[in-house]
Design a protein around this motif. Structure first.
Motif, PDB file in Angstrom:
ATOM      1  N   ILE A 197      -7.099  -2.655  -2.271  1.00 45.02           N
ATOM      2  CA  ILE A 197      -7.571  -2.198  -3.583  1.00 45.02           C
ATOM      3  C   ILE A 197      -9.047  -2.523  -3.774  1.00 45.02           C
TER       4      ILE A 197
ATOM      5  N   VAL B 226      -4.788   5.316 -10.292  1.00 44.48           N
ATOM      6  CA  VAL B 226      -4.063   5.122  -9.027  1.00 44.48           C
ATOM      7  C   VAL B 226      -4.066   3.641  -8.652  1.00 44.48           C
ATOM      8  N   LEU B 227      -5.207   2.990  -8.829  1.00 52.10           N
ATOM      9  CA  LEU B 227      -5.299   1.568  -8.498  1.00 52.10           C
ATOM     10  C   LEU B 227      -4.391   0.737  -9.410  1.00 52.10           C
TER      11      LEU B 227
ATOM     12  N   VAL C 234      -0.748   1.108  -8.236  1.00 46.60           N
ATOM     13  CA  VAL C 234      -0.464   0.276  -7.065  1.00 46.60           C
ATOM     14  C   VAL C 234      -0.283  -1.181  -7.490  1.00 46.60           C
TER      15      VAL C 234
ATOM     16  N   LEU D 262      -2.600   6.365  -3.178  1.00 41.74           N
ATOM     17  CA  LEU D 262      -3.859   5.683  -2.872  1.00 41.74           C
ATOM     18  C   LEU D 262      -4.490   6.253  -1.603  1.00 41.74           C
TER      19      LEU D 262
END
Length: 185
Positions: free
Chosen positions: A56, A69-70, A73, A103
């Protein structure tokens, strides 16, 4: 004649007791293999969870506007770390797998990121870890199958019921993972 009957009876009793001991020990051994194989999945999930923060951070430098998206995750990683049952772990693992796919799809939009050595190394390590997780899941399910069969088959089912051996859950893929992707050229 009486001695022969006594000896035959003793031999039969010893045989029955020996068989019961063997079946009980088999059930205990299988139950322990189920626990051990599940812990192997945990080991690989922990390894993956340890790699994710590095991944990340590497992606953040390139894809600052891909915050959603981060966060997905990160949330999925937290869910898997907080899971307390096989079903919760399976669900959280499926979420994390989907989030990682997203990701990596984002990473495709950043050529500099794809060329980054740290990213490539992390991607390789995650890929290898996913393979190990897949193998560990398969092994776990194989052991659970054998254990469940032993718990349900006669005559060991009687002993399993008496001593409280419970059927174990399989590690299953989510419905989303079962859908065949559409490939167009």
């Amino acid at each position: 004649m009486d001695w022969i009957m006594i000896i035959v009876t003793v031999i039969i009793v010893i045989f029955i007791v020996g068989t019961l001991i063997h079946m009980y020990n088999n059930l205990v051994g299988l139950r322990n293999r189920v626990k051990n194989s599940y812990s192997q999945i945990d080991v690989q999930l922990k390894r993956r969870n340890d790699l994710i923060p590095n991944l990340i951070e590497t992606v953040k430098g390139y894809a600052t506007h891909e915050k959603e998206v981060l966060e997905e995750v990160t949330k999925a990683r937290t869910n898997i770390m907080n899971a307390s049952s096989i079903e919760e772990t399976s669900t959280a693992d499926n979420q994390l797998t989907g989030a990682l796919k997203s990701l990596f799809a984002v990473a495709e939009n950043y050529p500099d990121l794809k060329a980054n050595t740290n990213f490539q190394q992390l991607q390789t390590e995650l890929s290898e870890t996913e393979d190990k997780i897949s193998y560990a899941r398969q092994f776990y399910n194989d052991v659970v199958l054998k254990y469940n069969n032993t718990c349900q088959q006669f005559p060991s089912s009687i002993l399993a019921k008496i001593f409280g051996f419970k059927i174990e859950e399989f590690f299953e893929a989510s419905e989303a993972e079962k859908v065949v992707p559409e490939v167009k050229f």
